[in-house]
Every structure is written in C-alpha cells, then in structure tokens.
Design an enzyme around this catalytic site. Structure first.
Site, PDB file in Angstrom:
ATOM      1  N   LYS A  55       0.857  -1.188   0.000  1.00  0.00           N
ATOM      2  CA  LYS A  55       0.000   0.000   0.000  1.00  0.00           C
ATOM      3  C   LYS A  55       0.888   1.231   0.000  1.00  0.00           C
ATOM      4  CE  LYS A  55      -3.691   0.051   2.539  1.00  0.00           C
ATOM      5  NZ  LYS A  55      -4.629   0.144   3.660  1.00  0.00           N
ATOM      6  N   CYS A  72      -0.594  14.666  -6.587  1.00  0.00           N
ATOM      7  CA  CYS A  72      -1.048  13.867  -7.726  1.00  0.00           C
ATOM      8  C   CYS A  72      -2.133  12.885  -7.293  1.00  0.00           C
ATOM      9  CB  CYS A  72       0.147  13.097  -8.302  1.00  0.00           C
ATOM     10  SG  CYS A  72      -0.303  11.970  -9.627  1.00  0.00           S
ATOM     11  N   CYS A  74      -3.582  10.987 -10.125  1.00  0.00           N
ATOM     12  CA  CYS A  74      -3.673  10.092 -11.289  1.00  0.00           C
ATOM     13  C   CYS A  74      -2.571   9.034 -11.291  1.00  0.00           C
ATOM     14  CB  CYS A  74      -3.627  10.889 -12.590  1.00  0.00           C
ATOM     15  SG  CYS A  74      -2.001  11.562 -12.990  1.00  0.00           S
ATOM     16  N   CYS A  83       2.077  16.723  -7.837  1.00  0.00           N
ATOM     17  CA  CYS A  83       1.541  16.782  -9.201  1.00  0.00           C
ATOM     18  C   CYS A  83       2.525  17.488 -10.126  1.00  0.00           C
ATOM     19  CB  CYS A  83       0.212  17.534  -9.189  1.00  0.00           C
ATOM     20  SG  CYS A  83      -0.522  17.707 -10.824  1.00  0.00           S
ATOM     21  N   HIS A  87      -1.727  14.439 -15.299  1.00  0.00           N
ATOM     22  CA  HIS A  87      -3.139  14.081 -15.423  1.00  0.00           C
ATOM     23  C   HIS A  87      -3.762  14.653 -16.696  1.00  0.00           C
ATOM     24  CE1 HIS A  87      -3.096  17.950 -13.255  1.00  0.00           C
ATOM     25  NE2 HIS A  87      -4.203  18.195 -13.938  1.00  0.00           N
TER      26      HIS A  87
END
Length: 108
Positions: A55, A72, A74, A83, A87
C-alpha cells in the site's frame, strides 16, 4: 412405436443441451483465465509508483506544507506524490476527469 421415437427425441435434446452447457462453461472459463487478466492491468490506477509496497501511503505535517501543496491523484506524475500535470495527458488519452489534490492555507 410412438413411445420409442419420443424417447429418442428426448435423448437428442438432452445431449444437445448438455453439449451447449459444456461449451458455454468452457468459454466462460477461458474468458476468465485469459481475457479478464489482460484487462486487469489496464484498470489499475497505479502502474509504476512503489509497486513493491502493498500500500502506498504518504503523510505530511500541515506545518511543513507551506502556503500551498499540490498532490497527484492520477499516479502518473514523475514527481509523485506531487503533481506535475501528468493528469492532463492521462485525461486526454482515457477520457477521465481526474485532477490534482490542492491543499492550501485558508485566506483570512
């Protein structure tokens, strides 16, 4: 004579139904074994980030974030967990609408 011909028809129908059910079962098992596994990786969100971990979790103290942090969602960012705009390409390719998680201090 009528009774034996009805029995023969029943036997033929039973054989046909058994064959059709067996064929359908084999087709379903083949689908589950080959096709469903191929598409399973396409449905995964995380394709490359820390795949050796069961995980992926990142925790940050709010005080360490500064005025604003952009994360982020995506899983395509080269700067993950932050990020980098990946995306945008992901959304164009997949028709998805994912965007970043933006955390900022409340303006007073």
């Amino acid at each position: 004579m009528g009774l034996s011909s009805n029995s023969a028809v029943r036997v033929e129908w039973i054989a046909a139904v058994t064959f059709a059910a067996g064929t359908a079962a084999l087709g379903y098992l083949a689908y589950k074994k080959f096709y469903a596994k191929e598409n399973r990786t396409k449905a995964m969100v995380n394709l490359q980030i820390q795949k050796d971990n069961p995980k992926v979790v990142h925790a940050f103290d709010m005080e360490d974030l500064g005025d604003k942090a952009v994360y982020c969602r995506c899983w395509r960012s080269k700067k993950f967990p932050f990020c980098d705009g990946a995306h945008i390409k992901h959304n164009e390719e997949t028709g998805d609408n994912v965007g970043p998680l933006i955390i900022k201090k409340k303006e007073t």
